[in-house]
Write a protein that holds these residues in place. Structure first.
Motif, PDB file in Angstrom:
ATOM      1  N   THR A   8       0.667  -0.864  -0.329  1.00 27.51           N
ATOM      2  CA  THR A   8       0.233   0.105   0.151  1.00 27.51           C
ATOM      3  C   THR A   8       0.438   0.761  -0.248  1.00 27.51           C
ATOM      4  O   THR A   8       0.405   2.413  -0.730  1.00 27.51           O
ATOM      5  N   GLU A  11       2.156   1.423  -3.338  1.00 21.15           N
ATOM      6  CA  GLU A  11       1.510   2.155  -4.107  1.00 21.15           C
ATOM      7  C   GLU A  11       1.087   3.669  -4.097  1.00 21.15           C
ATOM      8  O   GLU A  11       0.795   4.482  -5.101  1.00 21.15           O
ATOM      9  N   ARG A  12       0.660   4.287  -3.041  1.00 21.74           N
ATOM     10  CA  ARG A  12       1.232   5.337  -2.505  1.00 21.74           C
ATOM     11  C   ARG A  12       1.977   6.569  -2.908  1.00 21.74           C
ATOM     12  O   ARG A  12       1.782   7.600  -3.150  1.00 21.74           O
ATOM     13  N   GLN A  13       2.588   5.710  -2.798  1.00 22.60           N
ATOM     14  CA  GLN A  13       4.502   6.739  -2.799  1.00 22.60           C
ATOM     15  C   GLN A  13       4.319   6.837  -4.747  1.00 22.60           C
ATOM     16  O   GLN A  13       5.088   8.017  -5.285  1.00 22.60           O
ATOM     17  N   GLN A  15       1.614   6.758  -6.448  1.00 20.51           N
ATOM     18  CA  GLN A  15       0.794   7.804  -7.023  1.00 20.51           C
ATOM     19  C   GLN A  15       1.464   8.679  -6.939  1.00 20.51           C
ATOM     20  O   GLN A  15       1.188   9.855  -7.673  1.00 20.51           O
ATOM     21  N   GLU A  16       1.623   9.125  -5.408  1.00 18.65           N
ATOM     22  CA  GLU A  16       2.126  10.718  -5.604  1.00 18.65           C
ATOM     23  C   GLU A  16       3.154  11.144  -6.775  1.00 18.65           C
ATOM     24  O   GLU A  16       3.136  12.126  -6.932  1.00 18.65           O
ATOM     25  N   TYR A  18       3.755  10.067  -9.222  1.00 15.15           N
ATOM     26  CA  TYR A  18       3.243  10.462 -11.321  1.00 15.15           C
ATOM     27  C   TYR A  18       2.351  11.641 -10.820  1.00 15.15           C
ATOM     28  O   TYR A  18       1.904  12.272 -11.910  1.00 15.15           O
ATOM     29  N   GLU A  19       1.637  11.797  -9.253  1.00 17.19           N
ATOM     30  CA  GLU A  19       0.711  13.400  -9.398  1.00 17.19           C
ATOM     31  C   GLU A  19       2.075  14.564  -9.827  1.00 17.19           C
ATOM     32  O   GLU A  19       1.556  15.412 -10.226  1.00 17.19           O
ATOM     33  N   GLN A  22       2.773  14.978 -13.320  1.00 12.44           N
ATOM     34  CA  GLN A  22       1.692  15.173 -14.065  1.00 12.44           C
ATOM     35  C   GLN A  22       2.072  17.267 -14.100  1.00 12.44           C
ATOM     36  O   GLN A  22       1.827  17.908 -15.004  1.00 12.44           O
TER      37      GLN A  22
END
Length: 62
Positions: A8, A11-13, A15-16, A18-19, A22
């Protein structure tokens, strides 16, 4: 249980990251568009309005 928690976190890292990528990508694209606009305006002899700078100090109103 520790393995699930680690997945988890990874995955959270991801996602962060990737954001953040972006956001940086969008900022870079806007900066490129600004440069191209300024370049084309300069080549066409068009004077663009001055940009307003952010106020970073307190003015004395006395």
């Amino acid at each position: 249980m520790k393995i699930k928690q680690l997945e988890t976190t990874i995955e959270r890292q991801a996602q962060e990251e990737y954001e953040a990528y972006q956001i940086q990508n969008n900022a870079d694209e806007l900066e490129n568009q600004k440069f191209i606009t300024q370049y084309v305006a300069c080549m066409a002899g068009i004077e663009l309005p001055e940009e307003e700078e952010e106020i970073t100090h307190v003015q004395d109103f006395e």
